[in-house]
Design an enzyme around this catalytic site. Structure first.
Site, PDB file in Angstrom:
ATOM      1  N   CYS A  46       7.785   5.571  18.093  1.00 57.78           N
ATOM      2  CA  CYS A  46       8.812   5.366  19.110  1.00 57.78           C
ATOM      3  C   CYS A  46      10.201   5.423  18.504  1.00 57.78           C
ATOM      4  CB  CYS A  46       8.590   4.037  19.819  1.00 57.78           C
ATOM      5  SG  CYS A  46       7.035   3.977  20.694  1.00 57.78           S
ATOM      6  N   THR A  89       9.967  -7.168 -12.567  1.00 55.28           N
ATOM      7  CA  THR A  89       9.479  -8.548 -12.656  1.00 55.28           C
ATOM      8  C   THR A  89       8.404  -8.805 -11.613  1.00 55.28           C
ATOM      9  OG1 THR A  89      11.628  -9.260 -13.458  1.00 55.28           O
ATOM     10  CG2 THR A  89      10.197 -10.968 -12.538  1.00 55.28           C
ATOM     11  N   HIS A  97      -0.465  -7.876   3.300  1.00 53.84           N
ATOM     12  CA  HIS A  97      -0.209  -8.369   4.664  1.00 53.84           C
ATOM     13  C   HIS A  97      -1.188  -7.853   5.704  1.00 53.84           C
ATOM     14  CE1 HIS A  97       1.904  -4.918   6.703  1.00 53.84           C
ATOM     15  NE2 HIS A  97       2.057  -4.523   5.464  1.00 53.84           N
ATOM     16  N   SER A 144      -3.230  -3.723   0.344  1.00 48.14           N
ATOM     17  CA  SER A 144      -2.001  -4.380   0.777  1.00 48.14           C
ATOM     18  C   SER A 144      -2.265  -5.829   1.166  1.00 48.14           C
ATOM     19  CB  SER A 144      -1.433  -3.615   1.978  1.00 48.14           C
ATOM     20  OG  SER A 144      -0.325  -4.312   2.521  1.00 48.14           O
ATOM     21  N   ALA A 147       0.816  -1.220   0.000  1.00 49.74           N
ATOM     22  CA  ALA A 147       0.000   0.000   0.000  1.00 49.74           C
ATOM     23  C   ALA A 147       0.850   1.270   0.000  1.00 49.74           C
ATOM     24  CB  ALA A 147      -0.954  -0.007   1.185  1.00 49.74           C
ATOM     25  N   THR A 148       2.021   1.215   0.578  1.00 46.78           N
ATOM     26  CA  THR A 148       2.899   2.397   0.554  1.00 46.78           C
ATOM     27  C   THR A 148       3.220   2.769  -0.891  1.00 46.78           C
ATOM     28  OG1 THR A 148       3.896   1.823   2.684  1.00 46.78           O
ATOM     29  CG2 THR A 148       5.144   3.308   1.264  1.00 46.78           C
ATOM     30  N   ASN A 199      -5.931   3.566  10.344  1.00 53.15           N
ATOM     31  CA  ASN A 199      -5.173   2.455  10.904  1.00 53.15           C
ATOM     32  C   ASN A 199      -4.961   2.561  12.412  1.00 53.15           C
ATOM     33  OD1 ASN A 199      -3.597   4.544   9.333  1.00 53.15           O
ATOM     34  ND2 ASN A 199      -2.005   3.807  10.712  1.00 53.15           N
TER      35      ASN A 199
HETATM   36  C1  PLP Z   1      -0.269  -0.714   6.540  1.00 51.71           C
HETATM   37  C2  PLP Z   1      -0.820   0.485   5.867  1.00 51.71           C
HETATM   38  C3  PLP Z   1      -0.150   1.069   4.789  1.00 51.71           C
HETATM   39  C4  PLP Z   1       1.169   0.543   4.273  1.00 51.71           C
HETATM   40  O1  PLP Z   1       0.993  -0.675   3.657  1.00 51.71           O
HETATM   41  P1  PLP Z   1       2.284  -1.565   3.250  1.00 51.71           P
HETATM   42  O2  PLP Z   1       1.722  -2.618   2.386  1.00 51.71           O
HETATM   43  O3  PLP Z   1       2.839  -2.059   4.541  1.00 51.71           O
HETATM   44  O4  PLP Z   1       3.216  -0.669   2.532  1.00 51.71           O
HETATM   45  C5  PLP Z   1      -0.715   2.167   4.198  1.00 51.71           C
HETATM   46  N1  PLP Z   1      -1.875   2.672   4.637  1.00 51.71           N
HETATM   47  C6  PLP Z   1      -2.554   2.136   5.667  1.00 51.71           C
HETATM   48  C7  PLP Z   1      -3.844   2.737   6.095  1.00 51.71           C
HETATM   49  C8  PLP Z   1      -2.036   1.032   6.320  1.00 51.71           C
HETATM   50  O5  PLP Z   1      -2.692   0.525   7.356  1.00 51.71           O
END
Ligand code: PLP
Length: 398
Positions: free
Chosen positions: A334, A248, A209, A207, A79-80, A159
């Protein structure tokens, strides 16, 4: 101390940070980590064809959960990257149309930092403030839209505090003005229904994970119908993903993401109900058993698996140290010696002390009732212990 039964410790209650791989996801990925290792761009042999077929299937699975078409899915590293690709890609592609973007104060850093960076490129950005529950209203968006606005980016679910934005109403306002609409759905996907058409979304970040899929894989939805949205790629290279994301393809990751999306769609309704019940039970235990407990975020318009609380007279790092067998998060960065209170809590008007005493409980697919009971008891005794001698335990003096 609690000793009712045997339970596996430590308890993971930080599912907003990441989620474990669902065993069915791993099973789907395995062949593509081993014998089916081909490059999906290899057109001249069966190894490549196998990989390409797997990617095609996964593209359909990802598209399906958000009501998109497979050709509208661009695979990324997470997602980043999707957020960065959305903001930079749209801003640079539509520069001649306008130089103004709208986003929110409680967005993820992936959006906020990309927006700040675009300001250095000469774009203007409006950061809409959130109300005390963390929400942005359609009216606020309407008032911020100008003839120079090219993109509105607002997250589906936060989040830290789990607050849901009124995306459908905002989407209507944005579409009416002919402006593009992006959402970061990393937390919302698989937890609330998301349909890119009924929400009038042009771009959506997701994302792997966060939905029991692998790390390092994600996707960006980019609208093609009724008209194709343009996007400037960030990566230059082999022209993968129609030139929008060279590199890739991560075939095992993509297969895992596809499976994770399918599973999320199947279990969403039942899981939401179950987790909401457990989450509410945890909140009840803590707010009835302790004084000076404050709920952060919206009481109802929030993710079913999110509970964010502030405890008066408590520092969250101390509280987490007292309950080391429970994996939790405070939401504060932190990175420095003295943890900075969360910018999200600050943005919704939570005072400095309460922001420093916040804890985020992130429930997930593996969370059980036994775990909830255990965490509630551990938290109650930890807060009471920390408050002893501070004057907070008895009559509150503030
Ligand atoms: C975890 C998260 C991201 C980042 O996602 P990644 O796949 O870890 O880069 C971006 N936005 C929100 C709201 C998230 O919770």
């Amino acid at each position: 101390m609690y000793d009712g039964f045997k339970m596996k410790l430590p308890i993971y209650m930080d599912h907003h940070s990441t989620t474990p791989l669902d065993p069915r996801v791993l099973e789907a990925m395995m062949p593509y980590l081993t014998e089916k290792f081909g490059n999906a761009s290899s057109k001249s042999h069966v190894f490549g064809w196998q990989a390409e077929a797997a990617v095609t299937k996964a593209r359909g699975q990802v598209a399906s959960i958000i009501g998109a078409s497979p050709q509208e899915i661009i695979f990324t590293s997470g997602a980043t990257e999707s957020d960065n690709l959305a903001l930079f890609g749209i801003a640079r592609a539509y520069r001649e149309k306008g130089d103004h973007l709208i986003t929110g104060a409680t967005e993820h850093h992936a959006v906020l930092d990309a927006a700040r960076s675009l300001e250095k490129e000469g774009f203007r950005v409006t950061y809409l403030p959130a109300d005390r529950y963390g929400r942005v209203s359609p009216d606020q968006v309407q008032k911020a839209l100008t003839d120079r606005t090219i993109l509105v980016s607002l997250m589906a679910a936060n989040n830290e505090i789990g607050t849901l934005h009124p995306l459908e109403e905002i989407g209507r306002v944005v579409r009416e003005k002919g402006v593009l609409f992006h959402t970061d759905a990393a937390q919302a996907l698989g937890r609330i229904p998301l349909d890119v058409n009924s929400l009038n979304l042009d771009l959506l970040s997701l994302s792997g994970h966060k939905i029991y899929g692998p790390k390092g894989i994600g996707a960006l939805y980019l609208r093609k119908k009724p008209q194709r949205i343009r996007l400037d790629p960030i990566f230059q290279g082999g022209g993968h993903e129609e030139g929008l994301r060279s590199g890739t393809l991560n075939v095992p990751g993509i297969v895992g993401l596809g499976m994770a999306c399918t599973l999320a769609g199947e279990v969403m309704a039942a899981e939401n109900e179950r987790l909401r019940g457990l989450r509410d039970k945890l909140f009840r235990h803590l707010s009835e058993g302790l004084k000076g407990v404050h709920l952060n975020g919206h009481p109802t318009e929030r993710l079913s698996n999110n509970l964010n609380l502030s405890f008066e007279g408590i520092q969250s790092d101390g509280l987490m140290m007292e309950m080391k067998d429970v994996a939790l998060s405070s939401g504060s960065a932190c990175t420095s010696a003295r943890p900075e209170p969360s910018y999200v809590l600050k943005a919704i008007g939570v005072g400095e002390d309460l922001a420093r005493g916040s804890l985020r409980f992130g429930l997930g697919r593996s969370t059980t009732e036994e775990e909830i009971d255990y965490v509630a008891k551990r938290c109650l005794s930890a807060v009471n212990k920390l408050r002893e001698g501070t004057g907070v335990r008895g009559e509150l003096n503030y």
